[in-house]
Write a protein that holds these residues in place. Structure first.
Motif, PDB file in Angstrom:
ATOM      1  N   UNK A  95       0.872  -1.169   0.000  1.00  0.00           N
ATOM      2  CA  UNK A  95       0.000   0.000   0.000  1.00  0.00           C
ATOM      3  C   UNK A  95       0.913   1.225   0.000  1.00  0.00           C
ATOM      4  N   UNK A  96       0.879   1.993  -1.084  1.00  0.00           N
ATOM      5  CA  UNK A  96       1.758   3.145  -1.214  1.00  0.00           C
ATOM      6  C   UNK A  96       0.951   4.435  -1.062  1.00  0.00           C
ATOM      7  N   UNK A  97       1.566   5.482  -0.535  1.00  0.00           N
ATOM      8  CA  UNK A  97       0.810   6.730  -0.310  1.00  0.00           C
ATOM      9  C   UNK A  97       0.250   7.320  -1.605  1.00  0.00           C
ATOM     10  N   UNK A 107     -10.740  17.278  -4.922  1.00  0.00           N
ATOM     11  CA  UNK A 107      -9.647  16.976  -4.003  1.00  0.00           C
ATOM     12  C   UNK A 107      -9.406  15.464  -3.993  1.00  0.00           C
ATOM     13  N   UNK A 108      -8.143  15.084  -4.235  1.00  0.00           N
ATOM     14  CA  UNK A 108      -7.774  13.663  -4.217  1.00  0.00           C
ATOM     15  C   UNK A 108      -7.191  13.328  -2.854  1.00  0.00           C
ATOM     16  N   UNK A 109      -7.800  12.333  -2.203  1.00  0.00           N
ATOM     17  CA  UNK A 109      -7.369  11.895  -0.875  1.00  0.00           C
ATOM     18  C   UNK A 109      -7.115  10.404  -0.903  1.00  0.00           C
ATOM     19  N   UNK A 169      -5.999   7.078   1.970  1.00  0.00           N
ATOM     20  CA  UNK A 169      -5.604   6.593   3.293  1.00  0.00           C
ATOM     21  C   UNK A 169      -5.657   5.075   3.269  1.00  0.00           C
ATOM     22  N   UNK A 170      -4.456   4.483   3.391  1.00  0.00           N
ATOM     23  CA  UNK A 170      -4.391   3.020   3.357  1.00  0.00           C
ATOM     24  C   UNK A 170      -4.866   2.503   2.018  1.00  0.00           C
ATOM     25  N   UNK A 171      -5.793   1.564   2.046  1.00  0.00           N
ATOM     26  CA  UNK A 171      -6.291   0.924   0.823  1.00  0.00           C
ATOM     27  C   UNK A 171      -7.490   1.641   0.235  1.00  0.00           C
ATOM     28  N   UNK A 172      -7.796   2.842   0.708  1.00  0.00           N
ATOM     29  CA  UNK A 172      -8.963   3.573   0.227  1.00  0.00           C
ATOM     30  C   UNK A 172      -8.516   4.910  -0.338  1.00  0.00           C
ATOM     31  N   UNK A 173      -8.972   5.192  -1.555  1.00  0.00           N
ATOM     32  CA  UNK A 173      -8.725   6.471  -2.180  1.00  0.00           C
ATOM     33  C   UNK A 173     -10.041   7.190  -2.400  1.00  0.00           C
ATOM     34  N   UNK A 174     -10.016   8.524  -2.292  1.00  0.00           N
ATOM     35  CA  UNK A 174     -11.234   9.315  -2.415  1.00  0.00           C
ATOM     36  C   UNK A 174     -10.997  10.467  -3.392  1.00  0.00           C
ATOM     37  N   UNK A 185      -5.235   2.691  -9.869  1.00  0.00           N
ATOM     38  CA  UNK A 185      -4.416   2.345  -8.704  1.00  0.00           C
ATOM     39  C   UNK A 185      -3.176   1.626  -9.208  1.00  0.00           C
ATOM     40  N   UNK A 186      -2.012   2.193  -8.889  1.00  0.00           N
ATOM     41  CA  UNK A 186      -0.735   1.608  -9.326  1.00  0.00           C
ATOM     42  C   UNK A 186       0.223   1.597  -8.141  1.00  0.00           C
ATOM     43  N   UNK A 187       0.494   0.387  -7.657  1.00  0.00           N
ATOM     44  CA  UNK A 187       1.438   0.247  -6.536  1.00  0.00           C
ATOM     45  C   UNK A 187       2.794  -0.284  -6.997  1.00  0.00           C
ATOM     46  N   UNK A 188       3.048  -0.176  -8.302  1.00  0.00           N
ATOM     47  CA  UNK A 188       4.322  -0.649  -8.815  1.00  0.00           C
ATOM     48  C   UNK A 188       4.301  -2.071  -9.316  1.00  0.00           C
TER      49      UNK A 188
END
Length: 1116
Positions: free
Chosen positions: A642-644, A665-667, A669-674, A692-695
């Protein structure tokens, strides 16, 4: 006395056949016959052989074929001879009736044997030849028919030869060519001649007498002898014919033989042998000793055999040249010793010895070449041999001797060398941590003595030195001991002993490697966390130290032991590392490693951290928000790591402006994006993509629709919406109300402010919901002027508010004037016009342009074609002229008049020297048909009046039927036109069309297969057209049945007062409807109680009652 008549013979017939060649053998008897033809008197027949008359003839005379004619047959016996060969045998017939005899003949081919062969010998002495001579013998046989065949034989055996014949001379010849050899002595050569009639073979032969010298001379015995001793030799020749004599020569001096002997040899020859014994002296060395063979038969040739006499005697002096006595030589120095001798035969064999052992070079190539033994070299009478050696400890004070027979010479070397062997001795063989180890370093031999020291991996150690003592190679030995305390860290370390020679300035080293037995110990570099990608490979390495090496590596995961033999997705490598492939997130966790050897065990924990691509687990679609409100579009994923910054949002659209995320506004936190939206606007509605791209490939993508809810917005056309219908209680009218809003809208209808009772069977409502656009179609059946000509109000309501519009139901009338006329293009000879149609009065309307030039009296008229066009190009104008233009609308009840100022315009055409005006956009131009110069309105009114008076019923029926057709076509065209504009981004969950048989309302549900999003930048609060559906009249099966011409919008308030196409842009996806989607099933409209009157579509068009209400004379 009678007349004497003679008849000559006309032919002779001979056997064998006349003119042929007969083959006979000489000496044999043959019979020949000859018969004459008819003749009178009988002819006489004579035979001639080679011109000689044959006397032995038998003659018979017989009667001929006719009376008084005779034939004669004569037979002769012939014995041919060789001389008859090729001659004629003639049969001759003579008669008194012939002047000359008639003759026939045959040619005789007489076969006879050849004469005896003859051999022509070259020379006088027949049979005498010499070995090596090329002998040519010719054999010849004369006569014979056929010619003779010749064959050469050697001792009765045929020889391959050829022969030739000369037919003219009847001679056969054959040539024998051979090389005479000694073994041909006594050979008989013979020539045979015969042919096919020979009774025997004739032969002529000769016997060879071959003379040959000895092929070789051999001397037996050794020509090498020591001085003043006898030499005994024998000279033997090979076989010769005749025999040869032998004599001996030493240089130019003849020696007398001891004995001569002659023996029989091969091929009739003789072997000669002579023995010689004499005393040799030193001065005879090198002289030539010759044995010579001679004979009178070989006066021109000499046969010799020679050899060189070798007299042996010893050398006179021997000595060695080398380094001076007592010189110190360092081991490894190259030293050259040369042994020299004078005189001696043969040259003295110089041999080197080292301490009584012969010096030789190494036999094997891989042995070090420390000694090189040179070859004997001779310079005049001096013989030398070199010994080159690389000094070694064994050469120290060694004695090197050179020997030549009984002579010898010696030399001694002094060599300095480091320790020849440095040995380390240990008191124990097996080491474990805590043991005490005593090591002793022994230097076996060195010259001069050395000093010993200890160190361990560069660390100096103290030790105890032993006193020196004697050693091999006349050197000295030394020893030194050291005591060590052992630990596991000492395993593999080297303890080094160094022997330093001060005199040589050289150090020799030896080491002892510590082999410490200890249980497994994990090293500091042991990896405790391993990262892998799902579906990839993982390697859990092992960094362990142990002696002996671990016997087993056991891996345990979650209490289960992994098979050492491997499995479908794992294997344990020889190094103990655990290799996994096709890794899944279930493989994430702690792996326990257990290592064991004979000394003990050790354990370690290794964590496998499995990374996997993100997967969207939750994404609320659609996400709804009230206009002006705030909302979060929430995207929840399952991913590792899980990357920021792994959440990204995109807005989907065709234009780049649609991609902007301003005011959002893009937020995360952990596994949730808003994606947080403040003060939601309609322009923000549409599709968004959560990325969602964690590499870890591939990135996850999810689509979500943002729906902005807002209160209803009903179309408010200006002026007041009007719908025309005949109030004759037989026609129907449809009121169209359209609104926009989310969530779904509920429509209510009132008439003159009173709620409309939809239970009344005369009222039917159809409701459509497509995204955020909603429509209500109220159909009034059996329109009555008294009851239904009223003001209808449509109210649209949803939880966020309501809105309404009014629609006036009126009678059929003349059309309203068009409005908004404007110029869109202009040239010196034409002007392009555009306008907005007015209310058509419920009937199809057409347009006409009236114009006048201000300087010229009178008006001109031009019809607009096609009739429903809203643009037209007026032609036939003059440059630089002012015009006033009016636009008239007309239907079957009349025209709109000229009172409306919006239907006229004044223009001035440009001059020819002015450039033409370019319109903002090109509009379609239609040329009028007919005589544009004539005033058409009076003609049209005259024709219309005539038709109205003479065929009122037909015209009325036609107009009514056309009105019904236009009704269906107009709504269908509205449906097609509006469907292109209904692409509003504010997608809602579904579109609906409501219908209830009880309250006459219905709903149609449609689903958008895949949303298509467009820009909202041109948004206007004015509503667009939408897709609408109407029921089809009975008998109307679909728009595809005929090539219908759609007349445009049936209701002005719906189609002509809307915002022009393109104001909003395509905001909503089209809902594709087939032709049947535009028609309701007939059973849904059947009245089970029979309370419905027949609708206009069911009226027979030829009946008079089909005329509109106004046309039948009734007033409202």
């Amino acid at each position: 006395m009678g007349l004497l008549t003679t008849v000559p013979p006309k032919m002779l017939q001979m056997t064998p056949e006349a003119g042929s060649t007969v083959t006979w053998v000489a000496g044999q008897e043959y019979e020949v016959s000859c018969v004459s033809g008819d003749a009178k008197p009988a002819p006489d027949i004579t035979f001639l052989q080679s011109g000689q008359i044959i006397s032995d003839i038998t003659t018979n005379v017989d009667e001929g074929s006719q009376e008084k004619l005779f034939t004669t047959e004569a037979t002769a016996r012939v014995t041919p001879q060789s001389s008859d060969n090729g001659q004629l045998l003639v049969c001759e017939g003579s008669s008194p009736a012939l002047n000359d005899p008639i003759k026939v003949s045959v040619t005789m081919n007489v076969l006879f044997p050849p004469g005896p062969p003859v051999i022509e010998w070259p020379g006088l002495d027949e049979g005498h030849v010499r070995a090596g001579q090329n002998l040519e013998l010719r054999c010849m046989a004369r006569g014979g028919n056929p010619p003779a065949t010749l064959q050469w034989l050697k001792n009765g055996q045929p020889m391959p030869t050829a022969w030739g014949t000369e037919h003219a001379q009847a001679v056969a010849r054959s040539m024998l060519v051979m090389m005479v050899r000694p073994e041909d002595h006594g050979t008989r050569l013979s020539c045979e001649a015969h042919n096919s009639v020979s009774k025997g073979i004739q032969e002529r032969g000769v016997t060879l007498q071959v003379t040959f010298p000895p092929s070789a001379i051999t001397i037996l015995g050794s020509a090498s002898q020591s001085e003043n001793k006898n030499v005994t030799l024998s000279c033997i020749t090979k076989s010769s014919r005749p025999r040869v004599l032998l004599r001996w020569w030493l240089g130019w001096r003849q020696l007398l033989p001891t004995e001569d002997t002659v023996m029989d040899g091969l091929h009739g020859g003789y072997i000669s042998m002579s023995n010689l014994t004499f005393l040799v002296r030193r001065e005879d060395n090198g002289l030539t000793l010759t044995c010579e063979a001679f004979s009178e038969a070989f006066t021109k040739e000499t046969f010799k055999k020679s050899l060189t006499l070798n007299v042996k005697y010893p050398a006179q002096k021997l000595w060695i040249e080398g380094p001076p006595e007592g010189q110190l030589l360092r081991a490894g120095t190259r030293v050259r010793l040369v042994c020299l001798a004078i005189g001696g035969n043969p040259d003295p064999s110089l041999t080197w010895y080292k301490d009584s052992r012969m010096v030789t070079e190494p036999r094997l190539p891989q042995e070090p070449r420390r000694v090189q033994l040179g070859n004997l070299e001779k310079s005049g009478s001096i013989i030398s041999r070199e010994l080159v050696l690389v000094t070694s400890p064994s050469d120290n004070q060694a004695k090197f001797t050179c020997k030549a027979g009984q002579l010898s010479a010696s030399m001694q070397l002094v060599v300095q060398f480091p320790p020849t062997n440095l040995t380390i001795l240990a008191n124990v063989s097996v080491l474990r941590p805590g043991d005490a180890l005593n090591l002793t370093c022994v230097s076996v031999s060195s010259n001069p003595p050395v000093n010993l020291s200890w160190d361990k991996e560069g660390e100096k150690l103290e030790g105890i030195t032993s006193p020196p003592r004697s050693a091999p190679f006349k050197g000295s030995a030394a020893a030194r001991s050291v005591l060590l305390r052992i630990s596991s860290g000492d395993h593999g370390h080297r303890v080094t002993c160094r022997a330093h020679s001060t005199g040589l300035r050289e150090t020799v080293s030896a080491f002892y490697r510590l082999n410490v037995l200890y249980p497994p110990e994990f090293l500091g570099e042991q990896v405790l966390v391993v990262t892998a990608v799902e579906q990839g490979e993982a390697l859990l390495p092992v960094s362990v130290s142990a002696n002996p090496a671990p016997e087993a590596f056991n891996w345990t995961f979650r209490g289960y032991r992994l098979s050492p033999a491997g499995g479908p997705r794992h294997r344990i490598l020889s190094s103990g590392a655990l290799q996994l492939w096709n890794v899944t997130r279930a493989d994430d966790g702690l792996y326990q490693l257990h290592c064991q050897n004979s000394e003990g065990t050790a354990e370690a924990l290794v964590r496998l951290d499995v990374h996997y691509a993100p997967t969207i687990r939750a994404l609320q679609d659609p996400t709804e928000v009230n206009i002006g409100g705030s909302v979060d579009i929430v995207c929840t994923v399952d991913a590792k790591p899980i990357l920021p910054g792994m959440f990204n949002w995109e807005r989907l659209g065709e234009e780049e402006e649609d991609w902007s995320l301003d005011d959002m506004e893009e937020l995360s936190r952990g596994s949730t994006g808003r994606l947080r939206i403040h003060h939601a606007k309609l322009a923000q509605a549409g599709a968004y993509q959560c990325i969602v791209d964690n590499g870890v490939a591939p990135p996850a993508r999810g689509l979500v629709r943002l729906v902005v809810r807002f209160a209803p917005q009903v179309e408010h056309p200006t002026p007041l919406t009007k719908v025309a219908a005949a109030g004759d209680s037989t026609s129907s009218a449809t009121l169209h109300c359209r609104a926009r809003g989310i969530p779904n809208i509920v429509f209510t209808w009132t008439k003159n402010g009173v709620p409309l009772d939809l239970q009344d069977p005369r009222y039917t409502e159809h409701t459509y919901h497509q995204g955020g656009v909603h429509s209500s179609l109220l159909t009034i059946a059996n329109v009555s002027a008294a009851q239904d000509y009223a003001l209808f109000t449509c109210t649209a309501t949803n939880p966020l508010g309501s809105d309404h519009t009014n629609i006036q139901l009126v009678s059929i009338s003349r059309p309203d004037p068009p409005s908004g006329i404007k110029v869109v293009s202009m040239t010196p000879y034409s002007v392009g016009l555009e306008w907005k149609p007015g209310f058509d009065g419920g009937l199809p309307q057409t347009f006409q342009v009236r114009y006048e030039a201000l300087e010229t009296p009178g008006f001109l008229y031009m019809d607009v074609l096609p009739p429903q066009a809203t643009t037209f190009t007026l032609t036939g104008l003059q440059p630089s002229t002012r015009y006033r233009v009016w636009l008239l609308a007309s239907n079957a009840l009349g025209d709109s008049g000229l009172a409306d100022k919006g239907s006229q315009i004044s223009i001035t055409t440009p001059g020819l020297d002015q450039p033409p005006e370019e319109p903002d956009y090109q509009l379609p131009t239609e040329q009028p048909v007919g005589f544009s110069e004539l005033p058409l309105m009076p003609v049209l009114f005259a024709v219309g009046g005539l038709l109205l008076l003479s065929n009122a019923s037909c015209v009325g029926g036609f107009l009514w039927q056309r009105r019904l057709r236009r009704l269906a076509e107009g709504i269908s065209e509205k449906t097609k036109a509006d469907s292109k504009e209904d692409r509003i981004r504010n997608d809602y969950e579904e579109s609906q069309w409501t219908e209830d048989l009880d309250n006459r309302s219905s709903t149609v549900n449609t689903k958008d297969m895949e949303p298509y999003y467009h820009s909202m930048k041109d948004f206007s609060p004015q509503l667009p057209s939408t897709l609408e559906e109407v029921s089809c009249p009975r008998g109307f099966t679909g728009l595809e049945e005929e090539n219908l011409v759609f007349p445009g919008h049936l209701y002005d308030e719906v189609g002509r007062l809307n915002t022009p196409s393109g104001t909003w842009g395509p905001l909503y996806d089209e809902v594709q409807l087939g032709p049947c989607d535009l028609c309701w099933p007939e059973d849904e409209y059947e009245n089970p109680k029979g309370i419905y009157n027949q609708v206009a579509g069911d009226v027979d068009p030829v009946e008079m009652d089909s005329l509109p209400f106004e046309l039948r004379g009734h007033l409202v």
